[in-house]
Design an enzyme around this catalytic site. Structure first.
Site, PDB file in Angstrom:
ATOM      1  CG  ASP A 335      -1.848   1.132   1.329  1.00 48.41           C
ATOM      2  OD1 ASP A 335      -2.715   1.232   0.443  1.00 48.41           O
ATOM      3  OD2 ASP A 335      -1.731   1.934   2.268  1.00 48.41           O
ATOM      4  CD  GLU A 364      -2.325   2.498  -3.158  1.00 45.64           C
ATOM      5  OE1 GLU A 364      -3.465   2.977  -3.304  1.00 45.64           O
ATOM      6  OE2 GLU A 364      -1.691   2.584  -2.104  1.00 45.64           O
TER       7      GLU A 364
END
Length: 616
Positions: A335, A364
Protein backbone atom coordinates in the site's frame (compact mmCIF):
# COMPACT_ATOMS: atom_id res chain seq x y z
CA UNK A 1 10.30 -45.39 53.19
CA UNK A 2 7.02 -43.75 52.17
CA UNK A 3 6.86 -41.79 55.42
CA UNK A 4 10.33 -40.36 54.82
CA UNK A 5 9.87 -39.40 51.10
CA UNK A 6 6.31 -38.05 51.17
CA UNK A 7 7.15 -34.84 53.06
CA UNK A 8 10.10 -34.30 50.72
CA UNK A 9 7.85 -34.56 47.65
CA UNK A 10 5.36 -32.16 49.20
CA UNK A 11 8.15 -29.72 49.97
CA UNK A 12 9.45 -29.96 46.38
CA UNK A 13 5.99 -29.42 44.94
CA UNK A 14 5.41 -26.40 47.16
CA UNK A 15 8.82 -24.98 46.28
CA UNK A 16 8.25 -25.54 42.56
CA UNK A 17 4.83 -23.91 42.78
CA UNK A 18 6.29 -20.87 44.52
CA UNK A 19 9.09 -20.71 41.95
CA UNK A 20 6.71 -20.91 39.00
CA UNK A 21 4.40 -18.37 40.61
CA UNK A 22 7.33 -16.01 41.12
CA UNK A 23 8.32 -16.51 37.48
CA UNK A 24 4.74 -15.90 36.37
CA UNK A 25 4.59 -12.66 38.34
CA UNK A 26 7.92 -11.53 36.94
CA UNK A 27 6.86 -12.39 33.41
CA UNK A 28 4.00 -9.92 33.71
CA UNK A 29 6.70 -7.33 33.18
CA UNK A 30 6.97 -8.56 29.59
CA UNK A 31 4.17 -7.21 27.40
CA UNK A 32 5.29 -7.88 23.84
CA UNK A 33 7.95 -9.92 22.06
CA UNK A 34 7.83 -9.59 18.27
CA UNK A 35 8.09 -11.42 15.94
CA UNK A 36 6.17 -13.95 18.07
CA UNK A 37 8.24 -16.81 16.63
CA UNK A 38 10.69 -17.39 13.79
CA UNK A 39 12.16 -20.16 11.63
CA UNK A 40 15.47 -21.93 11.25
CA UNK A 41 17.07 -22.17 7.83
CA UNK A 42 16.30 -18.62 6.66
CA UNK A 43 18.79 -17.13 4.22
CA UNK A 44 19.14 -14.05 6.39
CA UNK A 45 20.52 -15.39 9.65
CA UNK A 46 19.85 -12.10 11.50
CA UNK A 47 16.78 -11.68 13.69
CA UNK A 48 15.71 -8.56 15.59
CA UNK A 49 13.41 -9.12 18.57
CA UNK A 50 11.39 -6.16 19.78
CA UNK A 51 11.02 -6.69 23.53
CA UNK A 52 8.54 -4.48 25.40
CA UNK A 53 8.08 -4.51 29.17
CA UNK A 54 8.23 -2.35 32.26
CA UNK A 55 11.79 -0.97 32.48
CA UNK A 56 12.99 -3.98 30.54
CA UNK A 57 16.22 -2.17 29.64
CA UNK A 58 17.33 -2.58 33.28
CA UNK A 59 17.66 -6.31 32.67
CA UNK A 60 20.62 -8.23 31.40
CA UNK A 61 19.72 -10.79 28.74
CA UNK A 62 21.20 -14.27 28.33
CA UNK A 63 20.44 -16.99 25.79
CA UNK A 64 21.95 -20.44 25.82
CA UNK A 65 20.86 -22.45 22.78
CA UNK A 66 23.12 -24.13 20.19
CA UNK A 67 23.26 -21.99 17.05
CA UNK A 68 21.66 -18.88 18.58
CA UNK A 69 24.01 -16.01 19.34
CA UNK A 70 23.25 -12.65 20.90
CA UNK A 71 24.94 -10.09 18.67
CA UNK A 72 23.81 -7.01 20.55
CA UNK A 73 21.29 -5.75 23.06
CA UNK A 74 20.22 -2.26 22.06
CA UNK A 75 18.38 0.01 24.47
CA UNK A 76 15.78 2.38 23.11
CA UNK A 77 15.10 5.94 24.15
CA UNK A 78 12.19 4.51 26.14
CA UNK A 79 13.50 2.21 28.94
CA UNK A 80 10.51 -0.07 28.34
CA UNK A 81 12.07 -1.40 25.12
CA UNK A 82 15.04 -3.48 24.08
CA UNK A 83 15.93 -4.46 20.52
CA UNK A 84 17.64 -7.81 20.76
CA UNK A 85 19.73 -8.74 17.72
CA UNK A 86 20.33 -12.45 17.25
CA UNK A 87 22.21 -14.60 14.80
CA UNK A 88 20.66 -17.95 14.00
CA UNK A 89 23.22 -20.14 12.30
CA UNK A 90 22.44 -22.31 9.29
CA UNK A 91 22.60 -25.54 11.30
CA UNK A 92 20.41 -24.42 14.21
CA UNK A 93 17.80 -27.00 15.16
CA UNK A 94 14.15 -26.04 15.56
CA UNK A 95 12.88 -25.90 19.10
CA UNK A 96 12.21 -23.66 22.09
CA UNK A 97 14.95 -21.60 23.65
CA UNK A 98 14.97 -19.61 26.85
CA UNK A 99 15.56 -15.90 26.93
CA UNK A 100 16.69 -15.10 30.47
CA UNK A 101 16.11 -11.61 31.84
CA UNK A 102 18.33 -10.96 34.86
CA UNK A 103 18.29 -8.03 37.26
CA UNK A 104 20.30 -8.59 40.42
CA UNK A 105 18.81 -11.63 42.12
CA UNK A 106 15.64 -11.41 40.04
CA UNK A 107 15.41 -13.68 37.00
CA UNK A 108 12.58 -14.30 34.59
CA UNK A 109 12.53 -16.50 31.51
CA UNK A 110 10.70 -16.30 28.21
CA UNK A 111 10.31 -19.26 25.88
CA UNK A 112 10.89 -18.40 22.23
CA UNK A 113 10.08 -20.79 19.42
CA UNK A 114 12.19 -21.51 16.35
CA UNK A 115 10.11 -23.49 13.89
CA UNK A 116 11.16 -25.70 10.97
CA UNK A 117 10.44 -24.30 7.55
CA UNK A 118 7.58 -26.18 5.91
CA UNK A 119 7.49 -26.74 2.18
CA UNK A 120 3.93 -26.46 0.96
CA UNK A 121 2.82 -27.60 -2.47
CA UNK A 122 2.84 -24.64 -4.89
CA UNK A 123 4.06 -22.30 -2.13
CA UNK A 124 5.71 -19.14 -3.38
CA UNK A 125 4.98 -19.97 -7.00
CA UNK A 126 4.85 -16.31 -7.93
CA UNK A 127 2.28 -14.29 -9.84
CA UNK A 128 2.74 -13.50 -13.54
CA UNK A 129 0.95 -12.84 -16.80
CA UNK A 130 -0.83 -16.19 -16.64
CA UNK A 131 -2.79 -14.99 -13.61
CA UNK A 132 -5.86 -12.86 -12.99
CA UNK A 133 -6.12 -11.27 -9.55
CA UNK A 134 -9.49 -10.97 -7.79
CA UNK A 135 -9.59 -8.22 -5.17
CA UNK A 136 -11.92 -8.72 -2.19
CA UNK A 137 -12.78 -6.33 0.63
CA UNK A 138 -13.31 -9.01 3.32
CA UNK A 139 -15.83 -7.06 5.41
CA UNK A 140 -18.10 -6.67 2.38
CA UNK A 141 -17.91 -10.04 0.60
CA UNK A 142 -19.70 -12.56 2.81
CA UNK A 143 -20.46 -13.17 6.48
CA UNK A 144 -19.60 -16.79 7.18
CA UNK A 145 -19.44 -16.58 10.99
CA UNK A 146 -21.97 -14.31 12.69
CA UNK A 147 -20.47 -15.03 16.12
CA UNK A 148 -17.46 -12.78 15.37
CA UNK A 149 -19.38 -9.82 13.92
CA UNK A 150 -18.57 -7.93 17.13
CA UNK A 151 -15.83 -9.14 19.47
CA UNK A 152 -14.84 -8.34 23.04
CA UNK A 153 -11.26 -7.46 22.12
CA UNK A 154 -12.19 -4.78 19.55
CA UNK A 155 -13.96 -1.46 19.95
CA UNK A 156 -16.12 -1.01 16.85
CA UNK A 157 -19.17 -3.24 16.68
CA UNK A 158 -21.11 -4.42 13.65
CA UNK A 159 -23.49 -1.91 12.03
CA UNK A 160 -24.51 -2.99 8.56
CA UNK A 161 -26.78 0.02 8.11
CA UNK A 162 -23.77 2.33 8.21
CA UNK A 163 -21.90 2.27 4.90
CA UNK A 164 -18.73 3.30 6.80
CA UNK A 165 -19.31 0.72 9.52
CA UNK A 166 -18.39 -2.91 9.89
CA UNK A 167 -20.77 -5.24 8.08
CA UNK A 168 -19.56 -8.60 9.33
CA UNK A 169 -17.83 -10.12 6.30
CA UNK A 170 -14.99 -12.47 7.24
CA UNK A 171 -12.52 -15.08 6.05
CA UNK A 172 -15.01 -17.90 6.56
CA UNK A 173 -17.37 -16.06 4.22
CA UNK A 174 -14.70 -16.18 1.51
CA UNK A 175 -14.09 -19.87 2.20
CA UNK A 176 -17.83 -20.57 2.06
CA UNK A 177 -18.02 -19.02 -1.42
CA UNK A 178 -14.73 -20.32 -2.74
CA UNK A 179 -16.53 -22.35 -5.42
CA UNK A 180 -18.03 -19.14 -6.84
CA UNK A 181 -14.56 -17.61 -7.14
CA UNK A 182 -13.19 -20.75 -8.73
CA UNK A 183 -16.08 -21.01 -11.19
CA UNK A 184 -15.59 -17.38 -12.21
CA UNK A 185 -12.09 -18.29 -13.39
CA UNK A 186 -9.70 -15.98 -11.55
CA UNK A 187 -6.43 -17.53 -10.39
CA UNK A 188 -5.27 -15.29 -7.56
CA UNK A 189 -6.91 -13.76 -4.48
CA UNK A 190 -5.95 -10.38 -3.05
CA UNK A 191 -7.63 -9.35 0.19
CA UNK A 192 -7.64 -5.81 1.51
CA UNK A 193 -5.76 -5.91 4.87
CA UNK A 194 -7.21 -8.38 7.36
CA UNK A 195 -4.90 -7.56 10.28
CA UNK A 196 -6.38 -6.12 13.45
CA UNK A 197 -7.82 -2.60 13.12
CA UNK A 198 -8.89 -1.72 16.64
CA UNK A 199 -10.34 1.73 15.96
CA UNK A 200 -13.50 3.35 17.38
CA UNK A 201 -14.92 3.80 13.85
CA UNK A 202 -14.17 3.29 10.14
CA UNK A 203 -12.09 0.20 10.80
CA UNK A 204 -13.64 -2.17 8.23
CA UNK A 205 -11.23 -1.31 5.39
CA UNK A 206 -8.17 -2.70 7.17
CA UNK A 207 -5.62 0.06 6.54
CA UNK A 208 -5.38 1.26 10.16
CA UNK A 209 -3.50 -1.74 11.56
CA UNK A 210 -3.29 -1.99 15.36
CA UNK A 211 -1.41 -5.31 15.50
CA UNK A 212 0.80 -6.27 12.57
CA UNK A 213 0.99 -9.92 13.68
CA UNK A 214 -2.68 -10.61 14.33
CA UNK A 215 -5.72 -11.21 12.15
CA UNK A 216 -8.62 -9.01 13.21
CA UNK A 217 -10.85 -11.21 15.38
CA UNK A 218 -13.89 -9.97 13.43
CA UNK A 219 -12.37 -11.60 10.33
CA UNK A 220 -11.17 -14.74 12.08
CA UNK A 221 -7.75 -15.96 13.18
CA UNK A 222 -4.29 -16.29 11.69
CA UNK A 223 -5.06 -19.97 11.24
CA UNK A 224 -8.22 -19.09 9.28
CA UNK A 225 -6.18 -16.99 6.85
CA UNK A 226 -3.65 -19.79 6.50
CA UNK A 227 -6.54 -22.17 5.76
CA UNK A 228 -7.64 -19.85 2.93
CA UNK A 229 -4.12 -19.85 1.48
CA UNK A 230 -3.87 -23.62 1.75
CA UNK A 231 -7.25 -24.13 0.08
CA UNK A 232 -6.24 -21.77 -2.72
CA UNK A 233 -3.05 -23.72 -3.30
CA UNK A 234 -4.93 -27.01 -3.26
CA UNK A 235 -7.13 -25.61 -6.03
CA UNK A 236 -4.22 -24.31 -8.13
CA UNK A 237 -4.79 -20.72 -7.05
CA UNK A 238 -2.55 -18.12 -5.40
CA UNK A 239 -2.90 -15.50 -2.66
CA UNK A 240 -1.55 -11.96 -2.41
CA UNK A 241 -1.47 -10.18 0.94
CA UNK A 242 -2.08 -6.44 1.26
CA UNK A 243 0.61 -4.92 3.49
CA UNK A 244 1.07 -1.39 4.83
CA UNK A 245 4.43 0.16 5.72
CA UNK A 246 3.51 3.84 5.59
CA UNK A 247 1.27 4.04 8.65
CA UNK A 248 -0.41 2.15 11.44
CA UNK A 249 -3.71 2.72 13.23
CA UNK A 250 -4.04 5.12 16.16
CA UNK A 251 -5.19 2.11 18.19
CA UNK A 252 -1.89 0.25 17.81
CA UNK A 253 -0.61 -0.99 21.17
CA UNK A 254 2.67 0.97 20.92
CA UNK A 255 0.89 4.33 20.57
CA UNK A 256 0.56 4.52 24.36
CA UNK A 257 4.26 3.81 24.91
CA UNK A 258 6.44 4.59 21.87
CA UNK A 259 9.97 3.17 21.77
CA UNK A 260 11.31 6.59 20.81
CA UNK A 261 10.15 10.00 19.65
CA UNK A 262 11.30 9.19 16.11
CA UNK A 263 9.32 5.91 15.93
CA UNK A 264 6.75 8.03 14.10
CA UNK A 265 7.04 11.06 11.86
CA UNK A 266 5.78 13.62 14.34
CA UNK A 267 4.92 17.30 13.94
CA UNK A 268 4.11 20.05 16.41
CA UNK A 269 0.48 19.75 15.35
CA UNK A 270 -1.36 17.39 13.04
CA UNK A 271 0.09 17.73 9.54
CA UNK A 272 -1.36 15.92 6.55
CA UNK A 273 0.65 14.57 3.67
CA UNK A 274 0.24 16.55 0.46
CA UNK A 275 -0.65 13.34 -1.44
CA UNK A 276 1.42 14.57 -4.43
CA UNK A 277 3.28 11.36 -5.28
CA UNK A 278 4.98 12.98 -8.26
CA UNK A 279 7.23 14.73 -5.74
CA UNK A 280 8.94 11.41 -5.00
CA UNK A 281 10.45 11.35 -8.49
CA UNK A 282 10.62 15.10 -9.16
CA UNK A 283 14.30 16.10 -9.68
CA UNK A 284 13.44 19.69 -8.74
CA UNK A 285 11.31 19.00 -5.67
CA UNK A 286 11.87 21.16 -2.60
CA UNK A 287 12.84 19.44 0.62
CA UNK A 288 9.76 20.79 2.38
CA UNK A 289 7.43 19.35 -0.28
CA UNK A 290 9.23 16.01 -0.14
CA UNK A 291 9.06 15.88 3.66
CA UNK A 292 5.37 16.70 3.57
CA UNK A 293 4.75 13.86 1.12
CA UNK A 294 6.74 11.24 3.00
CA UNK A 295 6.31 12.36 6.62
CA UNK A 296 2.85 13.92 6.66
CA UNK A 297 0.02 11.76 7.99
CA UNK A 298 -2.71 10.22 5.86
CA UNK A 299 -5.26 10.91 8.55
CA UNK A 300 -5.38 11.80 12.25
CA UNK A 301 -6.14 8.14 12.91
CA UNK A 302 -3.23 6.87 10.78
CA UNK A 303 0.09 7.75 12.46
CA UNK A 304 2.94 7.94 9.95
CA UNK A 305 5.67 5.36 10.54
CA UNK A 306 9.25 6.59 10.36
CA UNK A 307 11.15 4.01 8.34
CA UNK A 308 14.30 6.11 8.61
CA UNK A 309 14.48 4.64 12.11
CA UNK A 310 16.46 1.45 11.47
CA UNK A 311 14.67 -0.52 14.19
CA UNK A 312 11.33 0.38 12.63
CA UNK A 313 12.60 -0.51 9.17
CA UNK A 314 13.78 -3.93 10.36
CA UNK A 315 10.55 -4.48 12.29
CA UNK A 316 8.42 -3.93 9.19
CA UNK A 317 10.65 -5.98 6.86
CA UNK A 318 10.61 -8.90 9.31
CA UNK A 319 6.83 -8.64 9.65
CA UNK A 320 6.50 -8.92 5.89
CA UNK A 321 8.76 -11.98 5.76
CA UNK A 322 6.95 -13.49 8.75
CA UNK A 323 3.61 -13.48 6.91
CA UNK A 324 5.13 -14.90 3.72
CA UNK A 325 6.71 -17.75 5.66
CA UNK A 326 3.80 -18.37 8.02
CA UNK A 327 1.02 -18.40 5.45
CA UNK A 328 2.90 -19.49 2.32
CA UNK A 329 2.03 -16.32 0.41
CA UNK A 330 2.52 -16.02 -3.34
CA UNK A 331 2.75 -12.25 -3.46
CA UNK A 332 2.43 -8.93 -1.66
CA UNK A 333 0.64 -5.76 -2.65
CA UNK A 334 2.32 -2.86 -0.85
CA UNK A 335 0.00 0.00 0.00
CA UNK A 336 0.97 3.68 -0.57
CA UNK A 337 4.38 2.73 -1.91
CA UNK A 338 5.80 6.21 -2.74
CA UNK A 339 5.05 7.63 0.71
CA UNK A 340 7.52 5.92 3.11
CA UNK A 341 11.28 6.41 3.07
CA UNK A 342 12.48 5.30 -0.38
CA UNK A 343 15.68 3.67 0.86
CA UNK A 344 13.80 1.59 3.41
CA UNK A 345 11.39 0.40 0.72
CA UNK A 346 14.29 -0.48 -1.54
CA UNK A 347 15.83 -2.48 1.33
CA UNK A 348 12.51 -4.26 1.82
CA UNK A 349 12.36 -5.25 -1.83
CA UNK A 350 15.91 -6.61 -1.70
CA UNK A 351 15.27 -8.51 1.55
CA UNK A 352 12.16 -10.21 0.14
CA UNK A 353 13.83 -11.03 -3.15
CA UNK A 354 16.86 -12.44 -1.36
CA UNK A 355 14.69 -14.68 0.80
CA UNK A 356 12.22 -15.58 -1.98
CA UNK A 357 13.75 -15.19 -5.46
CA UNK A 358 11.09 -14.38 -8.06
CA UNK A 359 8.54 -13.44 -5.41
CA UNK A 360 5.79 -11.15 -6.71
CA UNK A 361 5.53 -7.70 -5.11
CA UNK A 362 3.28 -5.03 -6.60
CA UNK A 363 3.52 -1.43 -5.47
CA UNK A 364 0.46 0.78 -5.15
CA UNK A 365 1.57 3.78 -7.16
CA UNK A 366 -1.05 6.39 -7.96
CA UNK A 367 0.48 8.15 -10.94
CA UNK A 368 -1.49 9.58 -13.82
CA UNK A 369 1.46 9.53 -16.22
CA UNK A 370 3.82 6.77 -17.25
CA UNK A 371 6.83 9.06 -16.93
CA UNK A 372 6.78 9.28 -13.17
CA UNK A 373 5.30 5.83 -12.64
CA UNK A 374 8.42 4.49 -14.37
CA UNK A 375 10.52 5.82 -11.47
CA UNK A 376 9.34 2.77 -9.52
CA UNK A 377 9.32 0.18 -12.32
CA UNK A 378 12.81 0.70 -13.63
CA UNK A 379 15.34 -2.09 -13.89
CA UNK A 380 18.15 0.44 -13.84
CA UNK A 381 19.26 3.02 -11.32
CA UNK A 382 17.43 6.31 -11.65
CA UNK A 383 19.34 9.46 -12.45
CA UNK A 384 19.37 10.48 -8.82
CA UNK A 385 21.18 7.25 -7.93
CA UNK A 386 18.09 5.50 -6.54
CA UNK A 387 17.15 1.92 -7.44
CA UNK A 388 13.69 0.83 -6.36
CA UNK A 389 13.96 -2.92 -7.19
CA UNK A 390 10.15 -2.97 -7.59
CA UNK A 391 9.06 -5.72 -9.98
CA UNK A 392 5.45 -4.63 -10.50
CA UNK A 393 3.45 -1.41 -10.24
CA UNK A 394 -0.25 -0.55 -10.28
CA UNK A 395 -0.78 0.80 -13.79
CA UNK A 396 -2.88 3.88 -13.05
CA UNK A 397 -2.02 5.61 -16.34
CA UNK A 398 -3.60 2.69 -18.19
CA UNK A 399 -6.56 2.67 -15.78
CA UNK A 400 -7.29 6.34 -16.48
CA UNK A 401 -6.92 5.62 -20.21
CA UNK A 402 -9.54 2.86 -19.87
CA UNK A 403 -11.99 5.30 -18.31
CA UNK A 404 -11.33 7.91 -20.98
CA UNK A 405 -11.48 5.46 -23.87
CA UNK A 406 -14.69 3.66 -22.93
CA UNK A 407 -16.44 6.65 -21.36
CA UNK A 408 -19.03 8.79 -23.11
CA UNK A 409 -17.77 9.79 -26.58
CA UNK A 410 -14.44 8.19 -25.69
CA UNK A 411 -11.71 7.58 -28.24
CA UNK A 412 -9.81 4.30 -27.92
CA UNK A 413 -6.71 6.03 -29.25
CA UNK A 414 -5.98 6.90 -25.61
CA UNK A 415 -5.21 3.25 -24.87
CA UNK A 416 -2.88 3.03 -27.86
CA UNK A 417 -1.16 6.26 -26.89
CA UNK A 418 -0.63 5.16 -23.28
CA UNK A 419 0.80 1.77 -24.22
CA UNK A 420 3.11 3.43 -26.73
CA UNK A 421 4.94 4.95 -23.76
CA UNK A 422 5.87 1.55 -22.30
CA UNK A 423 9.49 2.13 -23.32
CA UNK A 424 9.97 4.07 -20.07
CA UNK A 425 9.38 0.98 -17.89
CA UNK A 426 11.80 -1.69 -16.83
CA UNK A 427 9.25 -4.41 -17.57
CA UNK A 428 5.75 -3.24 -18.50
CA UNK A 429 4.59 -6.87 -18.80
CA UNK A 430 4.72 -7.06 -14.99
CA UNK A 431 2.47 -4.03 -14.50
CA UNK A 432 -0.79 -4.76 -12.70
CA UNK A 433 -3.61 -3.76 -15.05
CA UNK A 434 -7.09 -3.08 -13.69
CA UNK A 435 -10.44 -1.47 -14.50
CA UNK A 436 -11.55 -1.11 -10.89
CA UNK A 437 -10.43 -1.39 -7.28
CA UNK A 438 -11.44 -0.43 -3.74
CA UNK A 439 -10.34 3.21 -4.16
CA UNK A 440 -12.26 4.01 -7.35
CA UNK A 441 -15.94 4.30 -8.22
CA UNK A 442 -17.40 1.16 -9.76
CA UNK A 443 -16.46 0.86 -13.43
CA UNK A 444 -20.06 0.11 -14.46
CA UNK A 445 -21.30 3.32 -12.87
CA UNK A 446 -18.42 5.40 -14.25
CA UNK A 447 -19.21 4.15 -17.76
CA UNK A 448 -22.82 5.32 -17.45
CA UNK A 449 -24.18 1.82 -16.70
CA UNK A 450 -23.38 0.83 -20.28
CA UNK A 451 -23.03 -2.96 -20.35
CA UNK A 452 -21.33 -2.99 -23.77
CA UNK A 453 -18.64 -0.54 -22.65
CA UNK A 454 -18.10 -2.52 -19.45
CA UNK A 455 -17.52 -5.64 -21.54
CA UNK A 456 -15.01 -3.81 -23.74
CA UNK A 457 -13.09 -2.70 -20.65
CA UNK A 458 -13.02 -6.32 -19.46
CA UNK A 459 -11.74 -7.58 -22.82
CA UNK A 460 -8.94 -5.04 -22.86
CA UNK A 461 -7.95 -5.60 -19.22
CA UNK A 462 -7.77 -9.36 -19.69
CA UNK A 463 -5.89 -9.42 -23.02
CA UNK A 464 -3.43 -6.52 -23.00
CA UNK A 465 0.09 -6.81 -21.61
CA UNK A 466 0.46 -7.07 -17.85
CA UNK A 467 -1.15 -8.91 -14.94
CA UNK A 468 -4.92 -8.26 -14.80
CA UNK A 469 -6.80 -7.50 -11.60
CA UNK A 470 -10.58 -7.37 -11.21
CA UNK A 471 -12.63 -6.07 -8.27
CA UNK A 472 -15.27 -8.21 -6.59
CA UNK A 473 -18.82 -7.39 -7.66
CA UNK A 474 -17.96 -5.70 -10.96
CA UNK A 475 -18.98 -8.96 -12.62
CA UNK A 476 -22.53 -8.52 -11.29
CA UNK A 477 -22.83 -4.85 -12.27
CA UNK A 478 -22.20 -3.17 -8.93
CA UNK A 479 -22.32 0.51 -9.81
CA UNK A 480 -21.93 2.74 -6.76
CA UNK A 481 -19.43 5.59 -6.51
CA UNK A 482 -17.67 7.28 -3.61
CA UNK A 483 -17.70 7.68 -0.66
CA UNK A 484 -15.50 4.62 -0.17
CA UNK A 485 -17.84 2.84 2.21
CA UNK A 486 -20.57 3.02 -0.40
CA UNK A 487 -18.65 1.74 -3.43
CA UNK A 488 -17.33 -1.13 -1.30
CA UNK A 489 -20.83 -2.50 -1.05
CA UNK A 490 -21.95 -5.89 0.24
CA UNK A 491 -22.08 -8.77 -2.19
CA UNK A 492 -25.77 -9.79 -2.37
CA UNK A 493 -26.29 -13.19 -0.80
CA UNK A 494 -23.30 -13.01 1.49
CA UNK A 495 -25.51 -12.33 4.52
CA UNK A 496 -28.25 -14.37 6.09
CA UNK A 497 -31.56 -12.76 5.23
CA UNK A 498 -30.40 -11.10 1.99
CA UNK A 499 -33.29 -10.81 -0.47
CA UNK A 500 -31.26 -12.50 -3.22
CA UNK A 501 -28.09 -14.53 -3.64
CA UNK A 502 -25.94 -13.27 -6.52
CA UNK A 503 -23.45 -16.07 -5.87
CA UNK A 504 -25.90 -18.24 -7.83
CA UNK A 505 -27.17 -17.83 -11.39
CA UNK A 506 -30.77 -17.90 -10.18
CA UNK A 507 -30.05 -15.01 -7.84
CA UNK A 508 -28.68 -12.77 -10.60
CA UNK A 509 -30.62 -10.71 -13.11
CA UNK A 510 -30.41 -11.51 -16.82
CA UNK A 511 -28.00 -8.61 -17.38
CA UNK A 512 -25.84 -9.69 -14.44
CA UNK A 513 -25.67 -13.24 -15.76
CA UNK A 514 -24.83 -11.90 -19.22
CA UNK A 515 -21.81 -10.03 -17.89
CA UNK A 516 -20.79 -12.74 -15.43
CA UNK A 517 -20.80 -15.41 -18.15
CA UNK A 518 -19.08 -13.10 -20.63
CA UNK A 519 -16.14 -12.45 -18.30
CA UNK A 520 -16.15 -16.05 -17.04
CA UNK A 521 -15.72 -17.29 -20.61
CA UNK A 522 -12.69 -15.07 -21.16
CA UNK A 523 -11.17 -15.96 -17.78
CA UNK A 524 -11.44 -19.71 -18.23
CA UNK A 525 -10.11 -19.54 -21.80
CA UNK A 526 -7.28 -17.34 -20.60
CA UNK A 527 -6.01 -19.98 -18.18
CA UNK A 528 -4.51 -21.94 -21.08
CA UNK A 529 -3.78 -19.08 -23.49
CA UNK A 530 0.01 -18.95 -23.63
CA UNK A 531 -0.17 -16.19 -26.20
CA UNK A 532 -1.64 -14.01 -23.43
CA UNK A 533 0.59 -15.35 -20.65
CA UNK A 534 3.90 -15.07 -22.46
CA UNK A 535 3.20 -13.39 -25.77
CA UNK A 536 4.52 -10.11 -27.01
CA UNK A 537 2.14 -7.28 -27.79
CA UNK A 538 1.91 -5.80 -31.28
CA UNK A 539 -0.75 -3.14 -31.81
CA UNK A 540 -1.93 -0.87 -34.60
CA UNK A 541 -2.94 2.76 -34.51
CA UNK A 542 -6.72 2.81 -34.10
CA UNK A 543 -8.84 4.04 -37.00
CA UNK A 544 -12.44 5.17 -36.60
CA UNK A 545 -12.33 4.15 -32.93
CA UNK A 546 -11.41 0.55 -33.74
CA UNK A 547 -8.33 -0.87 -32.01
CA UNK A 548 -6.56 -4.03 -33.20
CA UNK A 549 -3.71 -5.76 -31.40
CA UNK A 550 -2.05 -9.17 -31.24
CA UNK A 551 -0.59 -11.24 -28.42
CA UNK A 552 1.78 -13.75 -29.94
CA UNK A 553 4.43 -16.34 -29.22
CA UNK A 554 6.29 -18.50 -31.74
CA UNK A 555 3.48 -21.06 -31.62
CA UNK A 556 0.32 -19.17 -30.64
CA UNK A 557 -1.36 -16.00 -31.83
CA UNK A 558 -4.39 -14.14 -30.56
CA UNK A 559 -5.96 -11.22 -32.41
CA UNK A 560 -8.13 -8.75 -30.49
CA UNK A 561 -10.44 -6.34 -32.29
CA UNK A 562 -12.27 -3.75 -30.20
CA UNK A 563 -14.88 -1.68 -32.00
CA UNK A 564 -15.39 1.20 -29.60
CA UNK A 565 -17.66 3.08 -32.00
CA UNK A 566 -21.44 3.23 -32.24
CA UNK A 567 -21.35 1.91 -35.81
CA UNK A 568 -21.63 -1.64 -37.08
CA UNK A 569 -18.88 -2.62 -39.50
CA UNK A 570 -20.08 -5.16 -42.02
CA UNK A 571 -16.77 -5.68 -43.83
CA UNK A 572 -13.80 -4.76 -41.68
CA UNK A 573 -10.73 -5.19 -43.90
CA UNK A 574 -7.92 -7.17 -42.23
CA UNK A 575 -5.31 -6.66 -44.97
CA UNK A 576 -3.53 -3.98 -42.96
CA UNK A 577 -2.74 -6.49 -40.20
CA UNK A 578 -1.35 -9.23 -42.41
CA UNK A 579 2.17 -8.93 -41.02
CA UNK A 580 0.87 -10.00 -37.62
CA UNK A 581 -1.16 -13.01 -38.72
CA UNK A 582 1.03 -14.21 -41.55
CA UNK A 583 0.98 -18.02 -41.49
CA UNK A 584 -2.50 -18.11 -39.94
CA UNK A 585 -5.57 -18.54 -42.12
CA UNK A 586 -8.54 -18.76 -39.75
CA UNK A 587 -9.67 -18.14 -36.23
CA UNK A 588 -12.20 -18.89 -33.49
CA UNK A 589 -13.84 -16.14 -31.45
CA UNK A 590 -13.41 -17.42 -27.92
CA UNK A 591 -16.36 -15.37 -26.66
CA UNK A 592 -19.06 -16.61 -29.05
CA UNK A 593 -17.40 -19.75 -30.41
CA UNK A 594 -17.91 -18.51 -33.97
CA UNK A 595 -15.48 -19.87 -36.58
CA UNK A 596 -13.89 -17.56 -39.15
CA UNK A 597 -12.64 -19.62 -42.10
CA UNK A 598 -10.87 -16.67 -43.75
CA UNK A 599 -9.05 -13.63 -42.47
CA UNK A 600 -9.70 -11.24 -45.34
CA UNK A 601 -12.61 -9.27 -43.94
CA UNK A 602 -14.70 -9.60 -40.86
CA UNK A 603 -17.98 -8.16 -39.58
CA UNK A 604 -17.98 -6.59 -36.15
CA UNK A 605 -20.88 -4.97 -34.37
CA UNK A 606 -20.86 -1.60 -32.65
CA UNK A 607 -19.32 -1.53 -29.15
CA UNK A 608 -18.23 -5.12 -29.62
CA UNK A 609 -14.97 -7.00 -29.21
CA UNK A 610 -13.64 -10.14 -30.85
CA UNK A 611 -10.91 -12.31 -29.33
CA UNK A 612 -9.74 -14.50 -32.19
CA UNK A 613 -7.70 -17.57 -31.39
CA UNK A 614 -5.85 -17.81 -34.69
CA UNK A 615 -5.32 -21.16 -36.41
CA UNK A 616 -3.01 -22.19 -39.25
Amino acid sequence: MQKKTLPLIIICVIFLGLFLNAQQNDNKILKHVEPPFWWVGMKNTQLQLLVHGDKISDYKIEISYPGVEVISTNKAENPNYIFLNLKISENTKPGMFRVSFIKGSKKMEYQYSLKPRVKRENQGQGVDGSDVIYLITPDRFANGDTSNDSTDDTIEKVDRKNHDGRHGGDIKGILDHFDYIKEYGVTTLWLNPFQENDQPAYSYHGYGISDFYKTDSRFGTNEDFKTLVDKSHQNGMKVIMDQVFNHCGAGHWWMNDLPSKDWLNQWESYTSTNFATIIASDPYASRSDYDLLTKGWFDKNLPDLNLENKYMETYMIQNSIWWVEYAGLDGIRMDTYPYPDQNAMSNWMQALTNEYPGFYMVAETWASRTSYLSYWNNENTNRNGYTSYVNSVSDYPLYFAILESFGKEGDIYKLYETLAEDFVYGNAYNNKVFNGNHDQGRIFGILGENVEKLKLSMVFTLTTRGIPQLYYGDEILMKKDKPDGQLREDFPGGWEGDTRNAFTASGRTDKENEVFNYVKTILNWRKNAKSIHQGKLTHYKPDHNVYVYFRHTDNENTMVIINNSDKNIQTFDLTRYYESFKGYSKGIDIITGNNYETLDTIAIGKNTALILDLKK
